[in-house]
Motif scaffolding. Structure first.
Motif, mmCIF file in Angstrom:
data_model
loop_
_atom_site.group_PDB
_atom_site.id
_atom_site.type_symbol
_atom_site.label_atom_id
_atom_site.label_comp_id
_atom_site.label_asym_id
_atom_site.label_seq_id
_atom_site.Cartn_x
_atom_site.Cartn_y
_atom_site.Cartn_z
ATOM 1 N N LYS A 305 -24.679 -2.045 -8.767
ATOM 2 C CA LYS A 305 -23.462 -1.286 -8.475
ATOM 3 C C LYS A 305 -22.429 -2.172 -7.788
ATOM 4 O O LYS A 305 -21.235 -2.117 -8.113
ATOM 5 N N GLN A 306 -22.873 -2.988 -6.831
ATOM 6 C CA GLN A 306 -21.961 -3.878 -6.112
ATOM 7 C C GLN A 306 -21.385 -4.942 -7.036
ATOM 8 O O GLN A 306 -20.182 -5.229 -7.001
ATOM 9 N N LYS A 307 -22.238 -5.521 -7.868
ATOM 10 C CA LYS A 307 -21.771 -6.552 -8.801
ATOM 11 C C LYS A 307 -20.778 -5.984 -9.797
ATOM 12 O O LYS A 307 -19.783 -6.631 -10.139
ATOM 13 N N GLU A 308 -21.050 -4.762 -10.257
ATOM 14 C CA GLU A 308 -20.136 -4.117 -11.201
ATOM 15 C C GLU A 308 -18.767 -3.890 -10.561
ATOM 16 O O GLU A 308 -17.730 -4.132 -11.198
ATOM 17 N N ALA A 309 -18.746 -3.430 -9.311
ATOM 18 C CA ALA A 309 -17.476 -3.190 -8.613
ATOM 19 C C ALA A 309 -16.715 -4.494 -8.407
ATOM 20 O O ALA A 309 -15.489 -4.551 -8.584
ATOM 21 N N TYR A 310 -17.432 -5.545 -8.046
ATOM 22 C CA TYR A 310 -16.811 -6.859 -7.830
ATOM 23 C C TYR A 310 -16.183 -7.370 -9.127
ATOM 24 O O TYR A 310 -15.010 -7.760 -9.151
ATOM 25 N N LYS A 312 -15.386 -5.759 -11.855
ATOM 26 C CA LYS A 312 -14.315 -4.903 -12.364
ATOM 27 C C LYS A 312 -12.996 -5.210 -11.670
ATOM 28 O O LYS A 312 -11.950 -5.336 -12.325
ATOM 29 N N LEU A 313 -13.031 -5.341 -10.340
ATOM 30 C CA LEU A 313 -11.795 -5.612 -9.619
ATOM 31 C C LEU A 313 -11.262 -6.997 -9.968
ATOM 32 O O LEU A 313 -10.051 -7.185 -10.148
ATOM 33 N N TYR A 314 -12.167 -7.958 -10.099
ATOM 34 C CA TYR A 314 -11.759 -9.320 -10.476
ATOM 35 C C TYR A 314 -11.050 -9.300 -11.835
ATOM 36 O O TYR A 314 -9.977 -9.884 -12.001
ATOM 37 N N ASN A 315 -11.641 -8.608 -12.797
ATOM 38 C CA ASN A 315 -11.056 -8.554 -14.138
ATOM 39 C C ASN A 315 -9.763 -7.741 -14.163
ATOM 40 O O ASN A 315 -8.835 -8.056 -14.919
ATOM 41 N N ASP A 316 -9.699 -6.680 -13.356
ATOM 42 C CA ASP A 316 -8.503 -5.836 -13.323
ATOM 43 C C ASP A 316 -7.308 -6.572 -12.729
ATOM 44 O O ASP A 316 -6.169 -6.401 -13.173
ATOM 45 N N LEU A 317 -7.560 -7.378 -11.683
ATOM 46 C CA LEU A 317 -6.458 -8.015 -10.966
ATOM 47 C C LEU A 317 -6.022 -9.344 -11.564
ATOM 48 O O LEU A 317 -4.922 -9.813 -11.288
ATOM 49 N N GLY A 318 -6.883 -9.943 -12.399
ATOM 50 C CA GLY A 318 -6.547 -11.238 -12.982
ATOM 51 C C GLY A 318 -5.185 -11.288 -13.646
ATOM 52 O O GLY A 318 -4.388 -12.202 -13.405
ATOM 53 N N PRO A 319 -4.843 -10.299 -14.479
ATOM 54 C CA PRO A 319 -3.520 -10.318 -15.137
ATOM 55 C C PRO A 319 -2.357 -10.131 -14.178
ATOM 56 O O PRO A 319 -1.205 -10.302 -14.571
ATOM 57 N N PHE A 320 -2.652 -9.744 -12.932
ATOM 58 C CA PHE A 320 -1.583 -9.472 -11.975
ATOM 59 C C PHE A 320 -1.397 -10.614 -10.981
ATOM 60 O O PHE A 320 -0.730 -10.484 -9.961
ATOM 61 N N ALA A 321 -1.994 -11.760 -11.283
ATOM 62 C CA ALA A 321 -1.909 -12.906 -10.370
ATOM 63 C C ALA A 321 -0.489 -13.462 -10.340
ATOM 64 O O ALA A 321 0.267 -13.360 -11.313
ATOM 65 N N LYS A 322 -0.146 -14.066 -9.237
ATOM 66 C CA LYS A 322 1.168 -14.697 -9.092
ATOM 67 C C LYS A 322 1.344 -15.746 -10.179
ATOM 68 O O LYS A 322 0.460 -16.556 -10.443
ATOM 69 N N GLY A 323 2.495 -15.701 -10.842
ATOM 70 C CA GLY A 323 2.786 -16.658 -11.906
ATOM 71 C C GLY A 323 2.490 -16.145 -13.300
ATOM 72 O O GLY A 323 2.910 -16.750 -14.293
ATOM 73 N N LYS A 324 1.780 -15.006 -13.398
ATOM 74 C CA LYS A 324 1.507 -14.417 -14.703
ATOM 75 C C LYS A 324 2.767 -13.715 -15.215
ATOM 76 O O LYS A 324 3.582 -13.209 -14.414
ATOM 77 N N PRO A 325 2.954 -13.633 -16.530
ATOM 78 C CA PRO A 325 4.134 -12.929 -17.062
ATOM 79 C C PRO A 325 4.137 -11.458 -16.638
ATOM 80 O O PRO A 325 3.103 -10.794 -16.666
ATOM 81 N N GLY A 326 5.288 -10.965 -16.247
ATOM 82 C CA GLY A 326 5.402 -9.577 -15.844
ATOM 83 C C GLY A 326 5.389 -8.647 -17.044
ATOM 84 O O GLY A 326 5.719 -9.055 -18.166
#
Length: 464
Positions: A305-310, A312-326
């Motif tokens: 459960k913990q690994k899944e939450a980790y 998921k958040l990593y994959n969800d936020l990746g496209p929102f990193a600084k420098g990514k196209p808006g």
């Protein structure tokens, strides 16, 4: 030795609240009176009461929860009920089927009473403690001086309660002792903020420091018993808030610190650390904050459960990193003119996501307008308001914008489309900033009322 104890505790905790392979416990509920109201069920998990969702009763007021659990604590709450505390609970064991009746009047906003058919001894004992906790908390809430004067008396009551509420279940007895110990710490720490929000007044009385002295013990946040109380994560928030206020003497910084997972660095117990991070992770909206505050502790995420939450958040936020196209939105303004992010190339774009019904949004609006006015002589920055009131409210929104004389470009969207959906925005107001190339600076900027907001704008404008 500390890690071994943590592993043993987690093993026992899993026995206490783990899910087995087959449904082996049932809670049958009947709501008498206003039977149209939904019923929420929460389970005590890792220092917090975690929602298992809600059921809407049928025409006869009946609903049921089928649970895969060996042994655990469950709380009930009426959908739309008053207050945040829990008033009713049940201690459920594998194989039990329990009937719970709720009674509510036509004008009531919460359940007037609850009755469990043949409750086990654990439920009776725990409900007695819950009643005492709520009664005490109501008596001292927003009254820190009263809390300090009554606390010693409540401590004595707690000691007496534990002596007279032993059951034949040795595990439950140990757990209840641990929970009561944490609840007492929670009441002491919470008293500093009047058992309310961290942005409320603090207990600044001259006689207060001695009462709160036990909270200065750095090991308080490493007590693995924290995971055995639904107030465990609240205790951590209050303690970290108390430490921060004593450090900076600034209420706003205490509030900012509350929403940050940075305090995980102060927790050395892995079991408590991962529970705290799991508690804070839903509030992380920027990839950079994930990398800074969560990624360094990847090794403490050990259960599936913990690994899944980790992950998921990593994959969800990746496209929102600084420098990514808006995200290249395409929305219309009050005059039905269409705007896109790409259409503002060469300009820094500042977006304020708001709604007409959102009071905090409307508090920030005039501040944003004033900040925008300060850049009126520049042609390389644009301020955009993006309402999520929805297209069905288009006419009302247009009138609202014109009535309030908003000077920024105002666009209309809704919660299930466009930028709001793409960036998985779960709460407003929300502020986003994109550079001159349409790339992300941040998708979760400070509020305009925070000095950090304008500093970020100036830094973005001064960047090459």
């Amino acid at each position: 030795m500390k890690k071994l104890l943590s592993v043993l505790f987690l093993f026992n905790l899993c026995i206490f609240s783990a899910y087995a392979g087959a449904t082996n416990a049932v809670i049958n509920c009947t709501i008498h009176g206003n039977s149209t109201s939904g019923l929420f069920l929460y389970q005590l998990q890792d220092g917090d009461a975690v929602s298992l969702g809600f059921k809407r009763p049928d025409a006869n007021g009946n609903c049921s929860f089928n649970l895969d659990v060996k042994e655990g604590v469950f709380f009930f709450k009426k959908a739309g009920g008053k207050g945040h505390e829990f008033k009713t609970l049940i201690y459920l064991k594998a194989g039990e089927q329990k009937q719970v009746d709720f009674y509510i009047g036509k004008e009531s906003i919460d359940y007037d009473s609850c009755a469990i058919t043949k409750p086990n001894a654990e439920t009776k004992s725990f409900q007695s403690w819950l009643n005492a906790m709520n009664e005490y908390a109501h008596a001292v809430k927003t009254k820190p001086s009263v809390g300090r004067s009554k606390y010693a008396q409540f401590e004595k009551f707690a000691a007496s309660f534990l002596k007279t509420n032993k059951t034949v279940n040795p595990y439950f007895n140990t757990w209840l002792n641990d929970k009561v110990a944490i609840d007492l710490k929670y009441l002491r720490a919470g008293n500093y903020f009047g058992l309310g929000r961290l942005n409320a007044a603090c207990d600044s009385s001259i006689s207060a420091p001695e009462f709160y002295k036990p909270l200065l013990d750095k090991n308080i946040v490493n007590d693995v018993r924290i995971l055995r109380s639904e107030h465990g994560m609240e205790l951590l928030d209050y303690v970290f808030g108390y430490w921060k206020f004593n450090e900076v003497k600034n209420q706003q910084k205490v509030v900012d610190n509350f929403f940050s997972p940075e305090n995980a660095a102060k927790i050395t117990n892995d079991a408590v650390k991962v529970a705290f991070l799991m508690h804070k992770m839903p509030g992380i909206k920027e990839y950079e904050n994930f990398v800074k505050y969560v990624e360094p502790y990847k090794n403490v995420f050990v259960t599936p459960k913990q690994k899944e939450a980790y992950n998921k958040l990593y994959n969800d936020l990746g496209p929102f990193a600084k420098g990514k196209p808006g995200y290249n939105f395409e929305l219309k303004d009050v005059n039905d003119k269409t705007y896109t992010l790409a259409g503002f190339k060469g300009k820094v774009v500042v977006i304020d996501v708001w709604a007409m019904w959102c009071a905090p949004c409307l508090q920030e609006k005039p501040i944003m307008e004033k900040i925008a006015e300060g850049y009126h002589d520049r042609n390389d920055i644009v301020f955009i308001g993006m309402s999520v009131d929805g297209h069905a409210k288009k006419d009302a929104w247009k009138s609202f914008v014109k009535k309030n004389h908003f000077t920024s470009i105002e666009l209309l969207s809704q919660f299930d489309e466009s930028l709001f959906k793409y960036y998985k925005i779960s709460g407003i107001p929300r502020f986003l900033i994109f550079d001159r190339e349409g790339k992300i600076i941040t998708v979760d900027a400070p509020k305009p009322s925070n000095p950090g907001f304008k500093k970020l704008l100036d830094a973005t404008l001064n960047a090459n």
